[in-house]
Design a protein around this motif. Sequence first.
Motif, short mmCIF file in Angstrom:
data_model
loop_
_atom_site.label_atom_id
_atom_site.label_comp_id
_atom_site.label_asym_id
_atom_site.label_seq_id
_atom_site.Cartn_x
_atom_site.Cartn_y
_atom_site.Cartn_z
N LEU A 53 0.84 -1.20 0.00
CA LEU A 53 0.00 0.00 0.00
C LEU A 53 0.87 1.25 0.00
O LEU A 53 0.59 2.22 -0.71
CB LEU A 53 -0.96 0.00 1.19
CG LEU A 53 -1.92 1.18 1.27
CD1 LEU A 53 -2.76 1.31 0.00
CD2 LEU A 53 -2.82 1.04 2.50
N GLY A 54 1.96 1.22 0.75
CA GLY A 54 2.89 2.35 0.76
C GLY A 54 3.51 2.59 -0.60
O GLY A 54 3.63 3.74 -1.05
N VAL A 55 3.89 1.53 -1.29
CA VAL A 55 4.45 1.65 -2.64
C VAL A 55 3.40 2.24 -3.58
O VAL A 55 3.70 3.12 -4.40
CB VAL A 55 4.94 0.28 -3.16
CG1 VAL A 55 5.29 0.34 -4.65
CG2 VAL A 55 6.14 -0.19 -2.36
N ALA A 56 2.15 1.78 -3.46
CA ALA A 56 1.07 2.31 -4.30
C ALA A 56 0.88 3.80 -4.06
O ALA A 56 0.69 4.57 -5.00
CB ALA A 56 -0.24 1.55 -4.02
N ILE A 57 0.94 4.22 -2.80
CA ILE A 57 0.77 5.64 -2.47
C ILE A 57 1.91 6.47 -3.05
O ILE A 57 1.68 7.50 -3.69
CB ILE A 57 0.65 5.83 -0.94
CG1 ILE A 57 -0.65 5.24 -0.43
CG2 ILE A 57 0.77 7.30 -0.57
CD1 ILE A 57 -0.72 5.09 1.08
N VAL A 58 3.14 6.02 -2.84
CA VAL A 58 4.30 6.77 -3.35
C VAL A 58 4.26 6.85 -4.87
O VAL A 58 4.50 7.92 -5.46
CB VAL A 58 5.61 6.14 -2.85
CG1 VAL A 58 6.82 6.73 -3.57
CG2 VAL A 58 5.75 6.32 -1.34
N ALA A 59 3.93 5.75 -5.54
CA ALA A 59 3.87 5.75 -7.01
C ALA A 59 2.79 6.70 -7.51
O ALA A 59 2.99 7.42 -8.50
CB ALA A 59 3.64 4.34 -7.52
N GLU A 60 1.66 6.72 -6.83
CA GLU A 60 0.57 7.62 -7.24
C GLU A 60 0.97 9.07 -7.03
O GLU A 60 0.66 9.93 -7.85
CB GLU A 60 -0.71 7.28 -6.45
CG GLU A 60 -1.93 8.04 -6.90
CD GLU A 60 -2.16 9.31 -6.12
OE1 GLU A 60 -2.79 10.23 -6.68
OE2 GLU A 60 -1.70 9.41 -4.97
N LEU B 43 8.02 14.47 -23.10
CA LEU B 43 8.12 13.01 -23.13
C LEU B 43 8.44 12.39 -21.77
O LEU B 43 7.69 11.53 -21.30
CB LEU B 43 9.17 12.57 -24.16
CG LEU B 43 9.40 11.06 -24.25
CD1 LEU B 43 8.13 10.35 -24.70
CD2 LEU B 43 10.57 10.75 -25.16
N TRP B 44 9.55 12.77 -21.15
CA TRP B 44 9.99 12.08 -19.94
C TRP B 44 9.03 12.24 -18.76
O TRP B 44 8.70 11.24 -18.10
CB TRP B 44 11.42 12.47 -19.57
CG TRP B 44 12.38 11.97 -20.61
CD1 TRP B 44 13.10 12.73 -21.50
CD2 TRP B 44 12.68 10.61 -20.93
NE1 TRP B 44 13.83 11.92 -22.34
CE2 TRP B 44 13.59 10.61 -22.01
CE3 TRP B 44 12.26 9.39 -20.42
CZ2 TRP B 44 14.10 9.45 -22.58
CZ3 TRP B 44 12.77 8.23 -20.99
CH2 TRP B 44 13.67 8.26 -22.04
N PRO B 45 8.53 13.43 -18.50
CA PRO B 45 7.52 13.52 -17.43
C PRO B 45 6.25 12.74 -17.76
O PRO B 45 5.63 12.15 -16.87
CB PRO B 45 7.23 15.03 -17.33
CG PRO B 45 8.45 15.69 -17.87
CD PRO B 45 8.96 14.76 -18.94
N SER B 46 5.88 12.69 -19.03
CA SER B 46 4.69 11.93 -19.44
C SER B 46 4.89 10.44 -19.20
O SER B 46 3.99 9.75 -18.72
CB SER B 46 4.38 12.18 -20.92
OG SER B 46 4.08 13.54 -21.14
N ILE C 67 2.75 7.86 -16.66
CA ILE C 67 2.17 6.57 -17.08
C ILE C 67 2.74 5.42 -16.25
O ILE C 67 1.99 4.58 -15.75
CB ILE C 67 2.41 6.35 -18.59
CG1 ILE C 67 1.62 7.38 -19.40
CG2 ILE C 67 2.04 4.94 -19.01
CD1 ILE C 67 2.03 7.50 -20.85
N ALA C 68 4.05 5.40 -16.08
CA ALA C 68 4.68 4.34 -15.28
C ALA C 68 4.24 4.43 -13.82
O ALA C 68 3.95 3.40 -13.19
CB ALA C 68 6.19 4.44 -15.39
N VAL D 59 2.32 1.41 -11.80
CA VAL D 59 2.85 0.83 -10.56
C VAL D 59 1.86 1.01 -9.42
O VAL D 59 1.60 0.08 -8.65
CB VAL D 59 4.22 1.45 -10.21
CG1 VAL D 59 4.67 1.07 -8.82
CG2 VAL D 59 5.27 1.05 -11.25
N ALA D 60 1.27 2.20 -9.32
CA ALA D 60 0.33 2.49 -8.24
C ALA D 60 -0.87 1.53 -8.28
O ALA D 60 -1.23 0.94 -7.26
CB ALA D 60 -0.16 3.93 -8.33
N PHE D 61 -1.47 1.38 -9.44
CA PHE D 61 -2.65 0.52 -9.53
C PHE D 61 -2.29 -0.96 -9.36
O PHE D 61 -3.06 -1.72 -8.78
CB PHE D 61 -3.41 0.76 -10.84
CG PHE D 61 -4.18 2.04 -10.82
CD1 PHE D 61 -5.23 2.22 -9.92
CD2 PHE D 61 -3.87 3.08 -11.67
CE1 PHE D 61 -5.95 3.40 -9.88
CE2 PHE D 61 -4.57 4.27 -11.64
CZ PHE D 61 -5.62 4.44 -10.74
#
Length: 117
Positions: free
Chosen positions: A14-21, A37-40, A44-45, A49-51
């Motif tokens: 859950l912590g990884v999901a929060i940080v990724a989001e 490009l890179w921020p986009s 997406i990544a 990862v979050a979901f």
Amino acid sequence: MRYWRFTVKSWLFLGVAIVAEVVATSGLKASEGFTKLWPSLLVIAGYAVAFYFLSITLKEIPVGVAYAIWAGMGLVLVALIGWLIYGQTLDAASVIGMALIISGVVVINVFSKSVAH
């Protein structure tokens, strides 16, 4: 404190999901409407990862509990990043509102009997 019975692994996921989001949402501003490009790609990544990690979390932690924590902590962390990185201001109402959100998450997790197991 009945939710502490879930495995440490579920809370870490859950912590990884929060940080990724939070990374993905913060990257939305830097992507400038998906024109950079890179921020986009980071957005997406990050959401992928979050979901993914949120879905793994839901195998053990009830969806209402996981989502409340994910959304509440994500909102507060994104607001803090907006303040620290993008120089966005937080007024007293913002800070009080975020404190109420965190308090609400705590109340749901500690006291609610309506959350299914």
